[in-house]
Design a protein around this motif. Structure first.
Motif, PDB file in Angstrom:
ATOM      1  N   GLY A  13      60.580   7.628  16.906  1.00 43.12           N
ATOM      2  CA  GLY A  13      60.829   6.476  17.769  1.00 43.12           C
ATOM      3  C   GLY A  13      60.088   6.570  19.087  1.00 43.12           C
ATOM      4  N   LYS A  14      60.101   7.735  19.697  1.00 41.53           N
ATOM      5  CA  LYS A  14      59.408   7.916  20.967  1.00 41.53           C
ATOM      6  C   LYS A  14      57.891   7.816  20.783  1.00 41.53           C
ATOM      7  N   THR A  15      57.394   8.331  19.678  1.00 42.38           N
ATOM      8  CA  THR A  15      55.960   8.249  19.408  1.00 42.38           C
ATOM      9  C   THR A  15      55.518   6.800  19.222  1.00 42.38           C
ATOM     10  N   VAL A  16      56.301   6.025  18.491  1.00 41.07           N
ATOM     11  CA  VAL A  16      55.974   4.610  18.284  1.00 41.07           C
ATOM     12  C   VAL A  16      55.990   3.857  19.612  1.00 41.07           C
ATOM     13  N   CYS A  17      56.991   4.128  20.442  1.00 38.71           N
ATOM     14  CA  CYS A  17      57.042   3.499  21.775  1.00 38.71           C
ATOM     15  C   CYS A  17      55.820   3.884  22.597  1.00 38.71           C
ATOM     16  N   GLY A  18      55.474   5.157  22.582  1.00 31.05           N
ATOM     17  CA  GLY A  18      54.317   5.618  23.347  1.00 31.05           C
ATOM     18  C   GLY A  18      53.013   5.043  22.841  1.00 31.05           C
ATOM     19  N   LEU A  19      52.880   4.924  21.539  1.00 36.75           N
ATOM     20  CA  LEU A  19      51.639   4.386  20.976  1.00 36.75           C
ATOM     21  C   LEU A  19      51.456   2.918  21.327  1.00 36.75           C
ATOM     22  N   PHE A  20      52.451   2.108  21.026  1.00 37.18           N
ATOM     23  CA  PHE A  20      52.286   0.667  21.201  1.00 37.18           C
ATOM     24  C   PHE A  20      52.527   0.198  22.632  1.00 37.18           C
ATOM     25  N   LEU A  21      53.659   0.576  23.200  1.00 33.15           N
ATOM     26  CA  LEU A  21      53.940   0.151  24.569  1.00 33.15           C
ATOM     27  C   LEU A  21      53.059   0.888  25.576  1.00 33.15           C
ATOM     28  N   GLY A  22      52.710   2.135  25.262  1.00 26.80           N
ATOM     29  CA  GLY A  22      51.799   2.879  26.133  1.00 26.80           C
ATOM     30  C   GLY A  22      50.409   2.267  26.143  1.00 26.80           C
ATOM     31  N   PHE A  23      49.947   1.826  24.987  1.00 27.03           N
ATOM     32  CA  PHE A  23      48.626   1.181  24.920  1.00 27.03           C
ATOM     33  C   PHE A  23      48.630  -0.142  25.676  1.00 27.03           C
ATOM     34  N   ALA A  24      49.684  -0.924  25.490  1.00 21.35           N
ATOM     35  CA  ALA A  24      49.779  -2.206  26.196  1.00 21.35           C
ATOM     36  C   ALA A  24      49.857  -1.991  27.708  1.00 21.35           C
ATOM     37  N   LEU A  25      50.591  -0.976  28.132  1.00 22.17           N
ATOM     38  CA  LEU A  25      50.688  -0.668  29.557  1.00 22.17           C
ATOM     39  C   LEU A  25      49.350  -0.202  30.105  1.00 22.17           C
ATOM     40  N   ALA A  28      47.107  -3.198  30.613  1.00 24.35           N
ATOM     41  CA  ALA A  28      47.481  -3.974  31.800  1.00 24.35           C
ATOM     42  C   ALA A  28      47.048  -3.262  33.075  1.00 24.35           C
ATOM     43  N   LEU A  29      47.239  -1.950  33.139  1.00 24.19           N
ATOM     44  CA  LEU A  29      46.848  -1.207  34.337  1.00 24.19           C
ATOM     45  C   LEU A  29      45.336  -1.192  34.530  1.00 24.19           C
ATOM     46  N   VAL A  30      44.607  -1.039  33.458  1.00 20.60           N
ATOM     47  CA  VAL A  30      43.142  -1.088  33.546  1.00 20.60           C
ATOM     48  C   VAL A  30      42.685  -2.491  33.921  1.00 20.60           C
ATOM     49  N   GLY A  31      43.358  -3.504  33.405  1.00 25.13           N
ATOM     50  CA  GLY A  31      43.043  -4.884  33.783  1.00 25.13           C
ATOM     51  C   GLY A  31      43.275  -5.125  35.257  1.00 25.13           C
ATOM     52  N   CYS A  32      44.371  -4.597  35.785  1.00 29.77           N
ATOM     53  CA  CYS A  32      44.628  -4.722  37.234  1.00 29.77           C
ATOM     54  C   CYS A  32      43.545  -4.024  38.034  1.00 29.77           C
ATOM     55  N   PHE A  33      43.147  -2.842  37.587  1.00 27.96           N
ATOM     56  CA  PHE A  33      42.075  -2.134  38.286  1.00 27.96           C
ATOM     57  C   PHE A  33      40.758  -2.892  38.192  1.00 27.96           C
ATOM     58  N   ALA A  34      40.480  -3.470  37.031  1.00 22.57           N
ATOM     59  CA  ALA A  34      39.228  -4.196  36.852  1.00 22.57           C
ATOM     60  C   ALA A  34      39.144  -5.393  37.789  1.00 22.57           C
ATOM     61  N   TRP A  35      40.234  -6.121  37.915  1.00 25.15           N
ATOM     62  CA  TRP A  35      40.218  -7.326  38.746  1.00 25.15           C
ATOM     63  C   TRP A  35      40.341  -7.027  40.225  1.00 25.15           C
ATOM     64  N   GLY A  80      59.924  -2.588  30.343  1.00 23.35           N
ATOM     65  CA  GLY A  80      59.990  -3.112  31.710  1.00 23.35           C
ATOM     66  C   GLY A  80      58.706  -2.905  32.476  1.00 23.35           C
ATOM     67  N   ALA A  81      58.098  -1.738  32.306  1.00 21.38           N
ATOM     68  CA  ALA A  81      56.824  -1.464  32.973  1.00 21.38           C
ATOM     69  C   ALA A  81      55.734  -2.405  32.458  1.00 21.38           C
ATOM     70  N   ASN A  82      55.761  -2.694  31.162  1.00 24.47           N
ATOM     71  CA  ASN A  82      54.800  -3.640  30.586  1.00 24.47           C
ATOM     72  C   ASN A  82      54.993  -5.039  31.143  1.00 24.47           C
ATOM     73  N   LEU A  83      56.233  -5.485  31.200  1.00 21.35           N
ATOM     74  CA  LEU A  83      56.504  -6.815  31.753  1.00 21.35           C
ATOM     75  C   LEU A  83      56.035  -6.917  33.204  1.00 21.35           C
ATOM     76  N   LEU A  84      56.291  -5.880  33.965  1.00 21.04           N
ATOM     77  CA  LEU A  84      55.878  -5.860  35.361  1.00 21.04           C
ATOM     78  C   LEU A  84      54.352  -5.852  35.507  1.00 21.04           C
ATOM     79  N   ALA A  85      53.689  -4.981  34.756  1.00 18.72           N
ATOM     80  CA  ALA A  85      52.235  -4.859  34.860  1.00 18.72           C
ATOM     81  C   ALA A  85      51.518  -6.120  34.361  1.00 18.72           C
ATOM     82  N   TRP A  86      51.941  -6.642  33.208  1.00 17.75           N
ATOM     83  CA  TRP A  86      51.298  -7.844  32.679  1.00 17.75           C
ATOM     84  C   TRP A  86      51.618  -9.057  33.535  1.00 17.75           C
ATOM     85  N   GLY A  87      52.849  -9.126  34.047  1.00  9.55           N
ATOM     86  CA  GLY A  87      53.213 -10.225  34.948  1.00  9.55           C
ATOM     87  C   GLY A  87      52.374 -10.203  36.211  1.00  9.55           C
ATOM     88  N   LEU A  88      52.195  -9.008  36.787  1.00 11.73           N
ATOM     89  CA  LEU A  88      51.370  -8.865  37.979  1.00 11.73           C
ATOM     90  C   LEU A  88      49.923  -9.257  37.698  1.00 11.73           C
TER      91      LEU A  88
END
Length: 93
Positions: A13-25, A28-35, A80-88
């Motif tokens: 369960g933790k690995t699946v969360c890290g793979l998918f939600l970690g990639f999405a996060l 988003a963080l790289v997108g924020c840095f890019a912009w 929550g971190a994904n929602l915050l990062a993508w929302g930002l």
């Protein structure tokens, strides 16, 4: 130490969360840095740096996901971190 504060060994369960939600996060963080990073989105050769920045962020999240006490906690915090990062990213872009 009580049973509630003990880290549960739910690897799958933790690995699946890290793979998918970690990639999405990481995206988003790289997108924020890019912009909003130095030079903005049009900086010369910034796309190459952004591409290489994605992997260390993703692997860091994937490594630290095992420190959550449960899969549910990992899902809630990373979600929550994904929602915050993508929302930002979407709001400020």
């Amino acid at each position: 130490m009580n049973e509630r504060s003990k880290i549960q060994p739910d690897w799958f369960g933790k690995t699946v969360c890290g793979l998918f939600l970690g990639f999405a996060l990481a995206l988003a963080l790289v997108g924020c840095f890019a912009w909003f990073g130095p030079g903005g989105i049009d900086a010369q050769d910034k796309y190459q740096f952004n591409m290489w920045l994605l992997a260390p962020i993703w692997l860091s999240v994937l490594s630290f996901v095992y420190l959550f006490h449960s899969t549910r906690q990992a899902l809630l915090w990373l979600g929550g971190a994904n929602l915050l990062a993508w929302g930002l990213l979407l709001l400020l872009r």
